[in-house]
Design a protein around this motif. Structure first.
Motif, PDB file in Angstrom:
ATOM      1  N   GLU A   1      -7.829   2.726  -4.120  1.00 56.84           N
ATOM      2  CA  GLU A   1      -7.232   3.675  -3.176  1.00 56.84           C
ATOM      3  C   GLU A   1      -6.512   4.791  -3.905  1.00 56.84           C
ATOM      4  O   GLU A   1      -5.526   5.361  -3.424  1.00 56.84           O
ATOM      5  CB  GLU A   1      -6.363   2.912  -2.146  1.00 56.84           C
ATOM      6  CG  GLU A   1      -7.253   1.948  -1.356  1.00 56.84           C
ATOM      7  CD  GLU A   1      -6.623   1.237  -0.173  1.00 56.84           C
ATOM      8  OE1 GLU A   1      -5.456   1.502   0.156  1.00 56.84           O
ATOM      9  OE2 GLU A   1      -7.336   0.399   0.422  1.00 56.84           O
TER      10      GLU A   1
ATOM     11  N   ALA B   1     -10.870  -5.264   5.849  1.00 55.54           N
ATOM     12  CA  ALA B   1     -12.041  -4.376   5.916  1.00 55.54           C
ATOM     13  C   ALA B   1     -13.282  -5.181   6.311  1.00 55.54           C
ATOM     14  O   ALA B   1     -14.081  -4.743   7.132  1.00 55.54           O
ATOM     15  CB  ALA B   1     -12.257  -3.682   4.576  1.00 55.54           C
ATOM     16  N   ARG B   2     -13.428  -6.371   5.709  1.00 57.75           N
ATOM     17  CA  ARG B   2     -14.566  -7.249   6.035  1.00 57.75           C
ATOM     18  C   ARG B   2     -14.100  -8.540   6.715  1.00 57.75           C
ATOM     19  O   ARG B   2     -14.722  -9.584   6.550  1.00 57.75           O
ATOM     20  CB  ARG B   2     -15.381  -7.564   4.779  1.00 57.75           C
ATOM     21  CG  ARG B   2     -16.096  -6.374   4.199  1.00 57.75           C
ATOM     22  CD  ARG B   2     -17.071  -6.743   3.095  1.00 57.75           C
ATOM     23  NE  ARG B   2     -17.661  -5.549   2.520  1.00 57.75           N
ATOM     24  CZ  ARG B   2     -17.082  -4.773   1.606  1.00 57.75           C
ATOM     25  NH1 ARG B   2     -15.878  -5.086   1.146  1.00 57.75           N
ATOM     26  NH2 ARG B   2     -17.688  -3.690   1.145  1.00 57.75           N
TER      27      ARG B   2
ATOM     28  N   ASN C   1      -4.718   1.178   5.345  1.00 60.51           N
ATOM     29  CA  ASN C   1      -3.944   0.349   4.409  1.00 60.51           C
ATOM     30  C   ASN C   1      -2.718   1.095   3.891  1.00 60.51           C
ATOM     31  O   ASN C   1      -1.620   0.531   3.809  1.00 60.51           O
ATOM     32  CB  ASN C   1      -4.812  -0.049   3.205  1.00 60.51           C
ATOM     33  CG  ASN C   1      -5.756  -1.192   3.513  1.00 60.51           C
ATOM     34  OD1 ASN C   1      -5.505  -1.996   4.407  1.00 60.51           O
ATOM     35  ND2 ASN C   1      -6.850  -1.280   2.769  1.00 60.51           N
TER      36      ASN C   1
ATOM     37  N   CYS D   1     -12.312  -2.527   9.232  1.00 59.40           N
ATOM     38  CA  CYS D   1     -13.251  -1.405   9.080  1.00 59.40           C
ATOM     39  C   CYS D   1     -14.408  -1.538  10.064  1.00 59.40           C
ATOM     40  O   CYS D   1     -14.915  -2.632  10.289  1.00 59.40           O
ATOM     41  CB  CYS D   1     -13.847  -1.378   7.671  1.00 59.40           C
ATOM     42  SG  CYS D   1     -12.797  -0.574   6.458  1.00 59.40           S
TER      43      CYS D   1
ATOM     44  N   THR E   1      -8.816   3.133   3.780  1.00 56.41           N
ATOM     45  CA  THR E   1      -7.784   3.498   2.812  1.00 56.41           C
ATOM     46  C   THR E   1      -6.552   4.033   3.544  1.00 56.41           C
ATOM     47  O   THR E   1      -5.422   3.619   3.271  1.00 56.41           O
ATOM     48  CB  THR E   1      -8.329   4.561   1.826  1.00 56.41           C
ATOM     49  OG1 THR E   1      -9.402   3.982   1.087  1.00 56.41           O
ATOM     50  CG2 THR E   1      -7.254   5.043   0.875  1.00 56.41           C
TER      51      THR E   1
ATOM     52  N   ASN F   1     -13.259  -7.933  -1.736  1.00 57.42           N
ATOM     53  CA  ASN F   1     -14.294  -6.983  -2.131  1.00 57.42           C
ATOM     54  C   ASN F   1     -14.718  -7.250  -3.578  1.00 57.42           C
ATOM     55  O   ASN F   1     -15.795  -7.787  -3.839  1.00 57.42           O
ATOM     56  CB  ASN F   1     -13.746  -5.556  -1.931  1.00 57.42           C
ATOM     57  CG  ASN F   1     -14.707  -4.479  -2.399  1.00 57.42           C
ATOM     58  OD1 ASN F   1     -15.551  -4.704  -3.254  1.00 57.42           O
ATOM     59  ND2 ASN F   1     -14.586  -3.297  -1.831  1.00 57.42           N
TER      60      ASN F   1
ATOM     61  N   GLU G   1      -6.501  -9.763   1.009  1.00 54.84           N
ATOM     62  CA  GLU G   1      -7.776  -9.170   1.406  1.00 54.84           C
ATOM     63  C   GLU G   1      -8.705 -10.287   1.871  1.00 54.84           C
ATOM     64  O   GLU G   1      -8.856 -11.291   1.185  1.00 54.84           O
ATOM     65  CB  GLU G   1      -8.360  -8.536   0.131  1.00 54.84           C
ATOM     66  CG  GLU G   1      -9.242  -7.357   0.306  1.00 54.84           C
ATOM     67  CD  GLU G   1      -9.515  -6.726  -1.063  1.00 54.84           C
ATOM     68  OE1 GLU G   1      -8.593  -6.129  -1.671  1.00 54.84           O
ATOM     69  OE2 GLU G   1     -10.642  -6.848  -1.555  1.00 54.84           O
TER      70      GLU G   1
ATOM     71  N   SER H   1     -10.311   6.278   7.822  1.00 55.36           N
ATOM     72  CA  SER H   1     -10.757   5.416   6.720  1.00 55.36           C
ATOM     73  C   SER H   1      -9.884   4.179   6.606  1.00 55.36           C
ATOM     74  O   SER H   1      -8.736   4.162   7.067  1.00 55.36           O
ATOM     75  CB  SER H   1     -10.703   6.184   5.379  1.00 55.36           C
ATOM     76  OG  SER H   1      -9.354   6.393   5.007  1.00 55.36           O
TER      77      SER H   1
ATOM     78  N   LYS I   1     -18.330  -0.662   7.563  1.00 52.59           N
ATOM     79  CA  LYS I   1     -18.983  -1.515   6.548  1.00 52.59           C
ATOM     80  C   LYS I   1     -20.147  -2.217   7.234  1.00 52.59           C
ATOM     81  O   LYS I   1     -21.027  -1.568   7.752  1.00 52.59           O
ATOM     82  CB  LYS I   1     -17.956  -2.492   5.979  1.00 52.59           C
ATOM     83  CG  LYS I   1     -16.779  -1.807   5.303  1.00 52.59           C
ATOM     84  CD  LYS I   1     -16.920  -1.774   3.806  1.00 52.59           C
ATOM     85  CE  LYS I   1     -16.034  -0.753   3.123  1.00 52.59           C
ATOM     86  NZ  LYS I   1     -14.711  -1.236   2.785  1.00 52.59           N
TER      87      LYS I   1
ATOM     88  N   HIS J   1      -8.056  -4.118  -3.340  1.00 49.51           N
ATOM     89  CA  HIS J   1      -8.512  -2.775  -2.985  1.00 49.51           C
ATOM     90  C   HIS J   1      -7.332  -1.812  -2.938  1.00 49.51           C
ATOM     91  O   HIS J   1      -7.419  -0.683  -3.446  1.00 49.51           O
ATOM     92  CB  HIS J   1      -9.228  -2.816  -1.631  1.00 49.51           C
ATOM     93  CG  HIS J   1     -10.024  -1.592  -1.322  1.00 49.51           C
ATOM     94  ND1 HIS J   1      -9.467  -0.431  -0.857  1.00 49.51           N
ATOM     95  CD2 HIS J   1     -11.364  -1.345  -1.418  1.00 49.51           C
ATOM     96  CE1 HIS J   1     -10.425   0.477  -0.663  1.00 49.51           C
ATOM     97  NE2 HIS J   1     -11.571  -0.043  -0.996  1.00 49.51           N
TER      98      HIS J   1
ATOM     99  N   ASP K   1      -5.604  -6.738   4.508  1.00 44.35           N
ATOM    100  CA  ASP K   1      -6.681  -5.761   4.372  1.00 44.35           C
ATOM    101  C   ASP K   1      -7.950  -6.479   4.824  1.00 44.35           C
ATOM    102  O   ASP K   1      -8.580  -7.200   4.066  1.00 44.35           O
ATOM    103  CB  ASP K   1      -6.775  -5.295   2.914  1.00 44.35           C
ATOM    104  CG  ASP K   1      -7.942  -4.345   2.677  1.00 44.35           C
ATOM    105  OD1 ASP K   1      -8.767  -4.158   3.598  1.00 44.35           O
ATOM    106  OD2 ASP K   1      -8.032  -3.809   1.550  1.00 44.35           O
TER     107      ASP K   1
END
Ligand code: PLP
Length: 342
Positions: A89, A172-173, A63, A198, A60, A141, A137, A58, A201, A84, A170
């Motif tokens: 988290e 993720a995106r 991170n 990630c 999470t 998000n 980030e 994950s 996503k 996030h 971070d």
């Protein structure tokens, strides 16, 4: 047919992705002997021009591992108030690392270099927690898919270097940001000590994140991942989904962005919408006019098989993704135009 716009995590593997997963060569990744995991890690490390990467179940965990790598108990990290790592988290920053968060009042989830510089505790003043890490980030998000200006990130990096702070992204995106800005990911590799990305996503893999860094740091991350219970065995089947997603599902994120923008423009034209926040990527946040009940809209859309979510404080959220196709987009636009909210 249900149209789920609650999150870009609701996607399911495509038949082609599943076929690719089935044919993966696997081994025991706890012994670092899964060839497909090793290939994915090498691929992502190379993409960022960094030495090494590590597969995680994950974002999470990726991170939280980064935070553990860069801090000691009692220290403090700096992040945006909506980060996030702080919000979503489960309190892991304090649980896993014994670290506190200095939260900055950023703009749509983005902080700037001046804010960071002002938030650093003087290292000699031992009454304060020692500041050791800055987390940003990209895209944001809770901030609604906003993309950082790379120049601002470079300025924050300078503040980190001058003050002996580690810098974690971070991401993720981050794929969404890279598709919009067309930046070379290697710029990010040069700027950050660690980057998490990630696969689950917008890229549409069923699971998986990676932490990217230098070899020494990733060697240390192996132990932390083990401690957190993230060592997995024949996980190449899942890593294969990530390889497939990187090869086939990155450029198409532009479709998600276009659809989110089109929905944003449409909503802005409707008399029951107060405000639509700027749409930069695949996340769209909007408010209803004062006095209107957001649950009424959520319910009315649900009855028409469209799921969206509330973020509280009058904010509604729509997220576009791989499984949100053009026919669905046509139907959602028609439905929004027809629906009457009073
Ligand atoms: C989704 C997300 C993560 C990771 O979440 P997991 O559900 O643990 O994979 C991390 N950061 C941001 C900004 C995210 O949106």
């Amino acid at each position: 047919m249900e149209i789920n716009l609650v999150s870009d995590t609701v996607t399911k593997p495509t038949p082609d992705m599943l076929r690719y997963m089935f044919q993966a060569a696997v081994g025991d990744d706890v012994y670092k002997q899964d060839p497909t995991v090793n290939a994915l890690e090498a691929k992502v490390a190379a993409l960022f021009g960094m030495e090494a990467a590590m597969f995680f179940p994950s974002g999470t965990m990726a991170n939280q591992t980064a935070i553990k790598l860069h801090t000691q108990p009692g220290e403090q990290l700096i992040a945006d108030k909506w980060a996030h790592v702080f919000h979503y988290e489960g309190g892991g920053v304090s649980f896993n690392s014994g670290v506190s968060c200095c939260l900055l009042d950023g703009n749509r989830g983005m902080i700037n270099a001046d804010q960071v510089a002002a938030a650093i505790n003087p290292p000699a003043f031992y009454h304060n927690p020692l500041t050791s890490l800055v987390c940003v980030e990209n895209t944001t998000n809770k901030g609604g898919g906003a993309c950082y200006d790379i120049n601002e990130l470079a300025k924050i990096k300078n503040v980190c270097s001058e003050n002996n702070l580690k810098f974690h992204l971070d991401g993720a995106r981050l794929w969404n940001a890279l598709v919009v800005t067309k930046e070379n990911p290697k710029i990010y590799g040069q700027m950050f000590d660690t980057i998490s990305v990630c696969l689950s996503k917008g890229l549409g893999a069923p699971i998986g994140s990676l932490l990217v860094s230098d070899q020494k740091t990733i060697d240390r991350a192996l132990r932390i991942r083990k401690i957190l219970g993230g060592g997995m065995r024949q996980v190449g089947y899942l890593a294969a989904a990530g390889i497939y997603a990187l090869d086939h599902h990155v450029a198409r994120l532009a479709d998600d962005h276009r659809r989110a923008k089109e929905l944003g423009a449409l909503l802005q034209s409707l008399n029951w919408v107060e405000q639509v926040e700027p749409v930069e990527t695949n996340i769209l946040i909007f408010n209803l006019r004062k006095g209107l009940d957001e649950n009424q809209l959520i319910q009315a859309l649900k009855e028409r098989n469209i799921l969206i979510s509330s973020m509280g404080q009058g904010k509604l959220r729509i997220v576009t993704h791989l499984d949100y196709k053009e026919v669905m987009h046509d139907y959602v636009r028609e439905t929004l135009q027809r629906i009457g909210i009073r």
